[in-house]
Scaffold this active site. Structure first.
Site, short mmCIF file in Angstrom:
data_model
loop_
_atom_site.label_atom_id
_atom_site.label_comp_id
_atom_site.label_asym_id
_atom_site.label_seq_id
_atom_site.Cartn_x
_atom_site.Cartn_y
_atom_site.Cartn_z
N GLY A 240 3.16 55.06 41.12
CA GLY A 240 2.35 54.39 41.49
C GLY A 240 0.83 54.46 41.82
N GLU A 275 8.79 59.34 42.07
CA GLU A 275 9.03 58.61 40.68
C GLU A 275 7.89 58.97 40.54
OE1 GLU A 275 10.88 55.37 41.39
OE2 GLU A 275 12.68 55.76 41.58
N PRO A 276 6.32 59.65 40.63
CA PRO A 276 5.62 59.75 39.72
C PRO A 276 6.19 59.58 38.30
CG PRO A 276 5.59 61.68 40.25
CD PRO A 276 7.05 61.12 40.93
N ARG A 278 2.69 58.41 35.71
CA ARG A 278 0.54 58.90 34.59
C ARG A 278 0.68 59.67 35.65
NH1 ARG A 278 -1.18 53.58 33.09
NH2 ARG A 278 0.14 52.25 34.48
N ARG A 314 -2.10 50.28 25.61
CA ARG A 314 -2.64 49.79 26.35
C ARG A 314 -4.33 48.42 26.48
NH1 ARG A 314 -4.73 52.36 29.45
NH2 ARG A 314 -3.55 51.48 31.90
N TYR A 318 -3.08 44.96 28.71
CA TYR A 318 -3.43 45.64 30.34
C TYR A 318 -5.83 45.79 29.69
CZ TYR A 318 0.12 48.10 30.04
OH TYR A 318 1.98 48.29 30.31
N CYS A 343 -3.69 43.54 11.93
CA CYS A 343 -4.26 42.36 11.59
C CYS A 343 -3.79 41.47 12.90
CB CYS A 343 -3.87 41.68 10.76
SG CYS A 343 -4.16 42.75 9.24
N GLU A 344 -5.18 41.77 13.71
CA GLU A 344 -4.87 40.80 15.17
C GLU A 344 -6.02 41.98 15.49
OE1 GLU A 344 -2.24 39.82 17.00
OE2 GLU A 344 -0.12 40.34 16.15
N TYR A 372 2.34 55.93 28.73
CA TYR A 372 2.22 54.60 28.09
C TYR A 372 2.10 54.74 27.00
CZ TYR A 372 3.92 54.38 33.29
OH TYR A 372 5.14 54.65 34.04
C1 LIG Z 1 7.26 52.90 36.68
C2 LIG Z 1 8.17 53.45 37.61
C3 LIG Z 1 7.73 54.40 38.01
C4 LIG Z 1 6.19 55.59 37.46
O1 LIG Z 1 4.74 55.09 37.82
P1 LIG Z 1 3.59 55.44 37.63
O2 LIG Z 1 2.57 54.16 38.24
O3 LIG Z 1 3.57 56.04 36.29
O4 LIG Z 1 3.40 56.47 38.08
C5 LIG Z 1 8.05 55.05 39.43
N1 LIG Z 1 9.28 54.33 39.55
C6 LIG Z 1 9.49 53.01 38.89
C7 LIG Z 1 11.10 52.42 39.52
C8 LIG Z 1 8.92 52.14 37.57
O5 LIG Z 1 9.47 51.62 37.62
#
Ligand SMILES: *Cc1c(COP(=O)(O)O)cnc(C)c1O
Length: 420
Positions: A240, A275-276, A278, A314, A318, A343-344, A372
């Site tokens: 995240g 779990e990185p 981005r 994106r 977003y 075409c949007e 992403y």
């Molecule tokens: C998408 C996701 C991530 C990675 O998020 P980032 O913002 O890209 O670091 C990690 N864990 C889970 C469960 C996710 O769904």
């Protein structure tokens, strides 16, 4: 820091001029820098070096290209997957099944069975029933699934609503107050080795406060579970961390994050999983495009580029910002809207933006497109599927082909009952 730089007035990726890639591959095309990927992997690892037992599982959904995964596998990263398809990619890149974490709120029985068969190292359970099904499948196969229970800590990550995942109204995880009961019931099932807890509260996070609060809540549940006699030896802290899409908006660094984790998890005595996504790949990629027209507009011109929302979703999805830079900047600037050919009206990358002056035929990049980006590409408007290139010093390779409309049409057919 990344390796996309002007050298003698021309934008390069590492030592390769972007214009050279265009000569061979055309536009639009994603270009990734191996050196940047490796740098980010190293910085993230170093940020965790003060912690005792850590495992990093790259969130494949951010960039699933198997060459990118191979670079990260060589850096010792495992994979966080959210589908059977992503498992195939992780394995294709040479990752060990034991280093794969299977996340996601809608894993099918087929996906769970395939992951058990492959020997996936950790299942992140999102609801009680999933745990029951996983245990039964594993037991029937004579296996034991290593798992953690994903809790929804009900904190607001302060990020865009579509990438916020840790509030109680979001679909992810079990409500934190129900977690001890669910944990107790699941932990007695044969076939399941429930070892701990997981959380992931959102993406593109700029404020460590909510993450620290969420970690605190999970730590409290862990303490309750231990007090009730459960042994806990793993906590998965999710991903995240944000990246700087705009030069003057700087997110917390991996080192800031690591220091916070040390503070928040002191004395936990568990294996920590990360779990990185981005933060590892975002700045390691650009979307390289060519200006088709500069179209006069009522208020300001539209720079119409040959990349579109199907290549980089994106901004449309977003309202995301991507810096736009000319590959051979003149030093002149202009104010313009930047849009693609789809075409949007949503196929707009920027409104009223101060950019490098460009004219028809010029090359330009959208920066910070490594996460992403290509992974969300589609063929909407029957456009080709965008190709990907990986640069390594002075050399590069096409790591995903451009998939032409003919190839996509070849997978479709007119049924006999419509034949003339
Ligand atoms: C998408 C996701 C991530 C990675 O998020 P980032 O913002 O890209 O670091 C990690 N864990 C889970 C469960 C996710 O769904």
């Amino acid at each position: 820091m990344d390796h996309f730089q002007l050298i003698d007035g021309a934008l390069h990726c590492e030592a390769v001029p972007l214009s050279r890639i265009v000569q061979e591959v055309g536009t639009p095309v994603y270009v990734y820098s191996r050196a940047t990927l490796e740098r980010h992997a190293r910085v993230f690892r170093e940020a965790l070096s003060g912690l005792p037992r850590t495992h990093v599982a790259f969130a494949i959904k951010a960039n699933p290209n198997i060459a990118v995964l191979k670079v990260l596998q060589k850096q010792g990263f495992g994979a966080d997957i959210v589908s059977g398809g992503e498992m195939k990619r992780a394995l294709a890149a040479g990752m060990d099944a034991r280093d794969i974490v299977f996340s996601g709120v809608g894993k099918t029985r087929e996906e769970l069975s395939a992951a058990l068969e492959a020997g996936v190292g950790q299942f992140n359970i999102e609801l009680e029933e999933e745990g029951v099904v996983l245990a039964a499948l594993a037991h029937a196969m004579g296996k034991t699934a290593d798992a953690v229970l994903r809790v929804n800590p009900d904190v607001d990550a302060g990020t865009h609503a579509k990438i916020s995942t840790g509030k109680k109204e979001n679909k992810f995880g079990v409500p934190i107050d129900e977690a001890p009961g669910i944990f107790a019931r699941l932990s007695s099932l044969p076939g399941l080795n429930l070892r701990g807890l997981a959380l992931h509260i959102g993406s593109q996070i700029f404020d460590l406060g909510p993450i620290e609060a969420a970690y605190g809540k999970v730590g409290a549940v862990m303490a309750d579970l231990r007090a009730a006699g459960h042994s806990i030896d793993r906590i998965d802290l999710g991903g995240g961390l944000g990246v700087p899409y705009e030069r003057d908006k700087v997110p917390p660094s991996p080192a800031d994050y690591g220091a916070m984790v040390e503070r928040a998890t002191r004395g936990w005595d568990v294996d920590l999983y990360f779990e990185p996504g981005r933060v590892i790949v975002g700045n390691a990629g650009v979307l390289l495009t060519r200006v088709i027209w500069v179209k006069p507009g009522a208020v300001r011109p539209f720079v119409i580029v040959d990349a579109a929302m199907n290549d980089l979703a994106r901004p449309a999805m977003y309202d995301a910002w991507h810096d736009f830079e000319a590959v051979a900047p003149t030093g002149e600037h202009m104010e313009a809207n930047i849009a693609g050919p789809v075409c949007e009206s949503g196929d707009t990358f920027a409104l009223a933006r101060q950019i490098d002056a460009v004219k028809a035929g010029d090359l330009a990049v959208f920066r910070t497109a490594g996460a992403y980006g290509a992974t969300m590409a589609s063929t909407y408007n029957s456009r080709a599927l965008v190709p990907e290139v990986l640069v390594d010093g002075g050399r590069y390779a096409i790591v995903a082909d451009r998939i032409a409309p003919e190839t996509i049409i070849a997978a479709e057919r007119v049924p006999d009952f419509l034949a003339d």
